[in-house]
Design a protein around this motif. Structure first.
Motif, PDB file in Angstrom:
ATOM      1  N   UNK A   4      33.049  51.831  40.781  1.00 20.37           N
ATOM      2  CA  UNK A   4      33.933  52.343  39.735  1.00 20.37           C
ATOM      3  C   UNK A   4      35.377  51.895  39.960  1.00 20.37           C
ATOM      4  N   UNK A   5      35.837  52.011  41.194  1.00 20.44           N
ATOM      5  CA  UNK A   5      37.199  51.603  41.520  1.00 20.44           C
ATOM      6  C   UNK A   5      37.408  50.110  41.280  1.00 20.44           C
ATOM      7  N   UNK A   6      36.426  49.317  41.735  1.00 22.58           N
ATOM      8  CA  UNK A   6      36.550  47.860  41.592  1.00 22.58           C
ATOM      9  C   UNK A   6      36.552  47.453  40.128  1.00 22.58           C
ATOM     10  N   UNK A   7      35.669  48.054  39.322  1.00 22.04           N
ATOM     11  CA  UNK A   7      35.591  47.680  37.909  1.00 22.04           C
ATOM     12  C   UNK A   7      36.850  48.123  37.162  1.00 22.04           C
ATOM     13  N   UNK A   8      37.360  49.298  37.486  1.00 25.10           N
ATOM     14  CA  UNK A   8      38.582  49.776  36.845  1.00 25.10           C
ATOM     15  C   UNK A   8      39.757  48.867  37.180  1.00 25.10           C
ATOM     16  N   UNK A   9      39.858  48.473  38.454  1.00 26.19           N
ATOM     17  CA  UNK A   9      40.947  47.579  38.866  1.00 26.19           C
ATOM     18  C   UNK A   9      40.813  46.207  38.214  1.00 26.19           C
ATOM     19  N   UNK A  10      39.586  45.722  38.108  1.00 26.88           N
ATOM     20  CA  UNK A  10      39.350  44.403  37.529  1.00 26.88           C
ATOM     21  C   UNK A  10      39.695  44.370  36.048  1.00 26.88           C
ATOM     22  N   UNK A  11      39.310  45.392  35.315  1.00 22.49           N
ATOM     23  CA  UNK A  11      39.504  45.398  33.866  1.00 22.49           C
ATOM     24  C   UNK A  11      40.882  45.910  33.450  1.00 22.49           C
ATOM     25  N   UNK A  12      41.639  46.422  34.410  1.00 18.51           N
ATOM     26  CA  UNK A  12      43.007  46.871  34.129  1.00 18.51           C
ATOM     27  C   UNK A  12      43.977  46.194  35.096  1.00 18.51           C
ATOM     28  N   UNK A  13      43.749  44.909  35.311  1.00 13.85           N
ATOM     29  CA  UNK A  13      44.474  44.189  36.339  1.00 13.85           C
ATOM     30  C   UNK A  13      45.704  43.437  35.892  1.00 13.85           C
ATOM     31  N   UNK A  14      46.191  43.684  34.690  1.00 14.23           N
ATOM     32  CA  UNK A  14      47.392  43.004  34.208  1.00 14.23           C
ATOM     33  C   UNK A  14      48.618  43.737  34.748  1.00 14.23           C
TER      34      UNK A  14
END
Length: 282
Positions: A4-14
Protein backbone atom coordinates in the motif's frame (compact mmCIF):
# COMPACT_ATOMS: atom_id res chain seq x y z
CA UNK A 1 1.05 -2.54 4.22
CA UNK A 2 4.34 -2.16 2.39
CA UNK A 3 2.48 -2.75 -0.88
CA UNK A 4 0.00 0.00 0.00
CA UNK A 5 2.77 2.42 0.92
CA UNK A 6 4.76 1.66 -2.22
CA UNK A 7 1.76 2.02 -4.54
CA UNK A 8 0.65 5.27 -2.89
CA UNK A 9 4.16 6.71 -3.19
CA UNK A 10 4.47 5.57 -6.80
CA UNK A 11 1.15 7.01 -7.96
CA UNK A 12 1.57 10.25 -6.01
CA UNK A 13 5.23 10.78 -6.76
CA UNK A 14 5.15 14.21 -8.40
CA UNK A 15 7.20 15.93 -5.68
CA UNK A 16 7.29 19.25 -7.55
CA UNK A 17 3.54 19.50 -7.16
CA UNK A 18 3.77 19.48 -3.37
CA UNK A 19 6.71 21.89 -3.45
CA UNK A 20 4.99 24.40 -5.73
CA UNK A 21 1.38 23.84 -4.69
CA UNK A 22 0.44 22.96 -8.26
CA UNK A 23 -1.22 20.04 -10.03
CA UNK A 24 0.55 17.72 -12.46
CA UNK A 25 -1.15 18.01 -15.88
CA UNK A 26 1.02 15.72 -17.95
CA UNK A 27 -0.06 12.75 -20.09
CA UNK A 28 -0.39 10.51 -17.04
CA UNK A 29 -3.58 12.33 -16.09
CA UNK A 30 -5.32 10.67 -19.04
CA UNK A 31 -4.78 7.32 -17.30
CA UNK A 32 -7.04 6.11 -14.49
CA UNK A 33 -5.56 4.63 -11.35
CA UNK A 34 -7.44 1.77 -9.66
CA UNK A 35 -7.88 3.39 -6.23
CA UNK A 36 -9.55 6.57 -4.98
CA UNK A 37 -6.64 8.75 -6.09
CA UNK A 38 -7.72 12.39 -6.47
CA UNK A 39 -6.89 14.14 -9.76
CA UNK A 40 -6.22 17.39 -7.87
CA UNK A 41 -3.67 15.93 -5.47
CA UNK A 42 -0.43 17.88 -6.14
CA UNK A 43 1.53 14.64 -6.39
CA UNK A 44 -0.99 12.56 -8.37
CA UNK A 45 0.34 11.15 -11.62
CA UNK A 46 -2.99 9.71 -12.75
CA UNK A 47 -6.73 10.16 -12.30
CA UNK A 48 -9.42 8.72 -10.05
CA UNK A 49 -11.94 6.53 -11.95
CA UNK A 50 -14.87 7.97 -9.97
CA UNK A 51 -13.81 11.54 -10.74
CA UNK A 52 -13.24 10.66 -14.38
CA UNK A 53 -16.64 8.99 -14.61
CA UNK A 54 -18.39 12.06 -13.21
CA UNK A 55 -16.47 14.37 -15.53
CA UNK A 56 -17.81 12.51 -18.55
CA UNK A 57 -21.34 12.00 -17.19
CA UNK A 58 -21.62 15.70 -16.32
CA UNK A 59 -20.23 16.93 -19.63
CA UNK A 60 -22.66 18.56 -22.03
CA UNK A 61 -20.81 16.83 -24.89
CA UNK A 62 -20.68 13.24 -23.53
CA UNK A 63 -22.84 10.96 -21.47
CA UNK A 64 -20.85 7.73 -21.41
CA UNK A 65 -17.17 6.93 -21.09
CA UNK A 66 -16.21 3.62 -22.65
CA UNK A 67 -12.67 4.02 -21.30
CA UNK A 68 -13.68 4.50 -17.64
CA UNK A 69 -16.39 1.85 -17.82
CA UNK A 70 -13.93 -0.57 -19.43
CA UNK A 71 -11.30 0.25 -16.81
CA UNK A 72 -13.69 -0.48 -13.95
CA UNK A 73 -14.90 -3.67 -15.63
CA UNK A 74 -11.34 -4.85 -16.17
CA UNK A 75 -10.11 -4.28 -12.61
CA UNK A 76 -13.39 -5.49 -11.15
CA UNK A 77 -13.37 -8.69 -13.22
CA UNK A 78 -9.74 -9.41 -12.37
CA UNK A 79 -9.49 -8.39 -8.71
CA UNK A 80 -12.80 -7.27 -7.23
CA UNK A 81 -12.25 -5.39 -3.97
CA UNK A 82 -8.65 -6.53 -3.72
CA UNK A 83 -7.97 -3.04 -5.10
CA UNK A 84 -9.49 -1.57 -1.91
CA UNK A 85 -7.31 -3.69 0.34
CA UNK A 86 -4.02 -3.17 -1.44
CA UNK A 87 -4.00 -0.20 -3.83
CA UNK A 88 -6.14 2.62 -2.41
CA UNK A 89 -4.35 5.58 -0.74
CA UNK A 90 -7.28 6.46 1.52
CA UNK A 91 -7.56 2.83 2.55
CA UNK A 92 -3.94 3.06 3.68
CA UNK A 93 -4.73 6.13 5.80
CA UNK A 94 -7.57 4.28 7.53
CA UNK A 95 -5.39 1.22 8.13
CA UNK A 96 -2.69 3.34 9.78
CA UNK A 97 -5.19 5.11 12.01
CA UNK A 98 -6.80 1.86 13.10
CA UNK A 99 -3.40 0.65 14.32
CA UNK A 100 -3.30 3.48 16.88
CA UNK A 101 -4.32 2.12 20.33
CA UNK A 102 -7.76 3.25 21.45
CA UNK A 103 -9.84 2.70 24.57
CA UNK A 104 -12.17 0.32 22.73
CA UNK A 105 -12.27 -0.93 19.16
CA UNK A 106 -15.66 -1.72 17.62
CA UNK A 107 -16.35 -4.58 15.25
CA UNK A 108 -19.01 -2.47 13.54
CA UNK A 109 -20.99 0.73 14.00
CA UNK A 110 -24.58 0.66 15.26
CA UNK A 111 -26.85 0.16 12.26
CA UNK A 112 -24.09 -1.54 10.25
CA UNK A 113 -26.64 -3.84 8.61
CA UNK A 114 -28.18 -0.84 6.83
CA UNK A 115 -25.28 1.60 6.75
CA UNK A 116 -23.28 -0.66 4.42
CA UNK A 117 -25.87 -0.01 1.69
CA UNK A 118 -25.26 3.75 1.87
CA UNK A 119 -22.31 3.45 -0.53
CA UNK A 120 -24.65 2.12 -3.22
CA UNK A 121 -26.99 5.06 -2.66
CA UNK A 122 -24.02 7.42 -3.04
CA UNK A 123 -22.90 5.60 -6.19
CA UNK A 124 -26.33 5.83 -7.78
CA UNK A 125 -27.21 9.32 -6.56
CA UNK A 126 -24.04 11.40 -6.27
CA UNK A 127 -21.91 9.70 -8.93
CA UNK A 128 -24.48 9.00 -11.63
CA UNK A 129 -27.95 10.54 -11.25
CA UNK A 130 -27.13 14.05 -9.96
CA UNK A 131 -24.34 14.78 -12.49
CA UNK A 132 -26.69 13.63 -15.25
CA UNK A 133 -29.79 15.52 -14.19
CA UNK A 134 -28.80 18.65 -12.23
CA UNK A 135 -27.27 20.91 -14.89
CA UNK A 136 -26.14 24.50 -14.96
CA UNK A 137 -27.21 27.15 -17.48
CA UNK A 138 -24.95 25.77 -20.21
CA UNK A 139 -26.03 22.16 -19.66
CA UNK A 140 -22.99 21.08 -17.61
CA UNK A 141 -23.30 18.78 -14.58
CA UNK A 142 -21.14 18.84 -11.46
CA UNK A 143 -18.95 16.12 -9.91
CA UNK A 144 -21.24 15.82 -6.92
CA UNK A 145 -19.37 13.12 -5.04
CA UNK A 146 -15.97 14.79 -5.48
CA UNK A 147 -17.32 18.22 -4.65
CA UNK A 148 -19.52 17.45 -1.65
CA UNK A 149 -18.34 14.17 -0.09
CA UNK A 150 -14.97 12.70 -1.09
CA UNK A 151 -12.66 12.74 1.98
CA UNK A 152 -9.73 11.46 -0.07
CA UNK A 153 -9.84 14.58 -2.22
CA UNK A 154 -9.99 16.79 0.87
CA UNK A 155 -7.01 15.08 2.51
CA UNK A 156 -4.72 14.57 -0.48
CA UNK A 157 -5.73 17.54 -2.64
CA UNK A 158 -7.67 20.24 -0.79
CA UNK A 159 -5.50 20.55 2.32
CA UNK A 160 -2.08 20.48 0.53
CA UNK A 161 -3.22 23.01 -2.09
CA UNK A 162 -4.67 25.36 0.51
CA UNK A 163 -1.55 25.05 2.69
CA UNK A 164 0.71 26.13 -0.16
CA UNK A 165 -1.53 28.77 -1.81
CA UNK A 166 -2.46 31.79 0.38
CA UNK A 167 -4.98 33.13 -2.19
CA UNK A 168 -6.93 29.87 -1.91
CA UNK A 169 -7.06 30.18 1.87
CA UNK A 170 -8.63 33.61 1.50
CA UNK A 171 -11.36 32.15 -0.66
CA UNK A 172 -12.41 29.33 1.67
CA UNK A 173 -16.12 29.03 2.37
CA UNK A 174 -18.76 26.72 3.77
CA UNK A 175 -18.01 23.94 1.26
CA UNK A 176 -14.47 23.38 2.51
CA UNK A 177 -15.72 23.51 6.11
CA UNK A 178 -18.33 20.86 5.26
CA UNK A 179 -15.84 18.55 3.57
CA UNK A 180 -13.25 19.04 6.31
CA UNK A 181 -15.90 18.03 8.84
CA UNK A 182 -16.65 14.84 6.87
CA UNK A 183 -12.93 14.06 6.75
CA UNK A 184 -12.48 14.72 10.47
CA UNK A 185 -15.39 12.47 11.42
CA UNK A 186 -14.09 9.64 9.23
CA UNK A 187 -10.54 9.95 10.57
CA UNK A 188 -11.82 9.85 14.14
CA UNK A 189 -14.05 6.87 13.37
CA UNK A 190 -11.04 5.11 11.82
CA UNK A 191 -9.50 5.00 15.30
CA UNK A 192 -12.56 3.20 16.56
CA UNK A 193 -13.78 0.95 13.74
CA UNK A 194 -11.93 -0.56 10.80
CA UNK A 195 -12.24 1.36 7.51
CA UNK A 196 -15.53 3.26 8.05
CA UNK A 197 -15.32 5.04 4.69
CA UNK A 198 -14.75 1.79 2.78
CA UNK A 199 -17.59 0.09 4.63
CA UNK A 200 -20.25 2.73 4.35
CA UNK A 201 -19.50 5.50 1.85
CA UNK A 202 -17.08 4.59 -0.93
CA UNK A 203 -18.77 4.33 -4.36
CA UNK A 204 -15.62 2.85 -5.93
CA UNK A 205 -15.67 0.04 -3.37
CA UNK A 206 -19.35 -0.46 -4.16
CA UNK A 207 -18.50 -1.03 -7.82
CA UNK A 208 -15.59 -3.39 -7.18
CA UNK A 209 -17.59 -5.27 -4.53
CA UNK A 210 -20.21 -6.25 -7.10
CA UNK A 211 -17.48 -8.22 -8.89
CA UNK A 212 -16.25 -10.14 -5.82
CA UNK A 213 -18.33 -13.27 -6.46
CA UNK A 214 -17.16 -13.54 -10.09
CA UNK A 215 -13.69 -11.94 -10.13
CA UNK A 216 -10.74 -13.97 -11.33
CA UNK A 217 -9.20 -13.50 -7.87
CA UNK A 218 -11.83 -14.79 -5.47
CA UNK A 219 -11.95 -17.05 -2.45
CA UNK A 220 -13.15 -20.62 -2.15
CA UNK A 221 -13.83 -22.70 0.95
CA UNK A 222 -12.58 -26.28 0.97
CA UNK A 223 -15.59 -27.89 2.64
CA UNK A 224 -13.62 -31.03 3.42
CA UNK A 225 -11.29 -29.01 5.63
CA UNK A 226 -13.59 -26.30 6.99
CA UNK A 227 -15.00 -27.09 10.44
CA UNK A 228 -17.02 -23.88 10.79
CA UNK A 229 -14.90 -22.85 13.79
CA UNK A 230 -15.34 -19.15 13.00
CA UNK A 231 -11.63 -18.32 13.27
CA UNK A 232 -11.82 -16.53 9.90
CA UNK A 233 -14.65 -14.26 11.01
CA UNK A 234 -12.92 -13.51 14.30
CA UNK A 235 -9.77 -12.46 12.42
CA UNK A 236 -11.70 -10.38 9.86
CA UNK A 237 -11.69 -6.72 10.87
CA UNK A 238 -14.83 -6.24 8.77
CA UNK A 239 -16.55 -9.04 10.72
CA UNK A 240 -17.43 -11.06 7.60
CA UNK A 241 -18.37 -14.74 8.11
CA UNK A 242 -15.90 -15.88 5.46
CA UNK A 243 -16.69 -19.59 6.00
CA UNK A 244 -20.25 -18.86 4.83
CA UNK A 245 -19.75 -15.99 2.36
CA UNK A 246 -16.14 -16.10 1.12
CA UNK A 247 -16.93 -13.64 -1.69
CA UNK A 248 -18.96 -11.06 0.19
CA UNK A 249 -19.12 -7.66 -1.56
CA UNK A 250 -17.69 -6.20 1.66
CA UNK A 251 -14.47 -8.26 1.56
CA UNK A 252 -11.34 -6.26 0.66
CA UNK A 253 -9.12 -9.38 0.26
CA UNK A 254 -6.65 -8.38 2.98
CA UNK A 255 -5.88 -12.06 3.64
CA UNK A 256 -6.34 -12.01 7.44
CA UNK A 257 -8.89 -14.80 7.25
CA UNK A 258 -6.56 -17.06 5.28
CA UNK A 259 -3.76 -16.53 7.76
CA UNK A 260 -6.08 -17.24 10.68
CA UNK A 261 -7.66 -20.45 9.35
CA UNK A 262 -6.12 -23.32 11.38
CA UNK A 263 -7.08 -25.88 8.73
CA UNK A 264 -5.99 -24.08 5.56
CA UNK A 265 -9.54 -24.27 4.25
CA UNK A 266 -9.57 -20.87 2.52
CA UNK A 267 -7.97 -20.69 -0.90
CA UNK A 268 -8.32 -18.80 -4.16
CA UNK A 269 -10.81 -20.09 -6.69
CA UNK A 270 -8.31 -21.85 -8.95
CA UNK A 271 -6.05 -23.24 -6.27
CA UNK A 272 -6.38 -26.10 -3.83
CA UNK A 273 -6.01 -25.30 -0.14
CA UNK A 274 -3.18 -27.75 0.44
CA UNK A 275 -1.83 -26.05 3.56
CA UNK A 276 -2.57 -23.04 5.78
CA UNK A 277 -1.94 -19.66 4.19
CA UNK A 278 1.48 -18.31 5.22
CA UNK A 279 1.80 -15.06 3.28
CA UNK A 280 1.65 -11.77 5.13
CA UNK A 281 0.42 -8.36 4.00
CA UNK A 282 3.22 -6.13 5.19
Amino acid sequence: MLVQLAFTALTNGYAAGFAKGSIYKGPGKFICLPGLNCYSCPGALGSCPIGSLQAVIGSRSYRFSFYVAGFLLLFGALFGRLVCGWLCPFGLVQDLLYKIPFVKKLRRLPGDRWLKYLKYVILAGFVIVLPLTVLDIVGQGQPWFCKYICPSGTLFAGIPLIASNPPLRAALGWLFTWKAAILAVLLLLSLLVYRPFCRYLCPLGAIYGLFNPAALYRFRIDREKCTGCGACQKACKLDIPIHRTPNSPECIRCGDCRRACPHGAICTANRRAARPFRETRQ
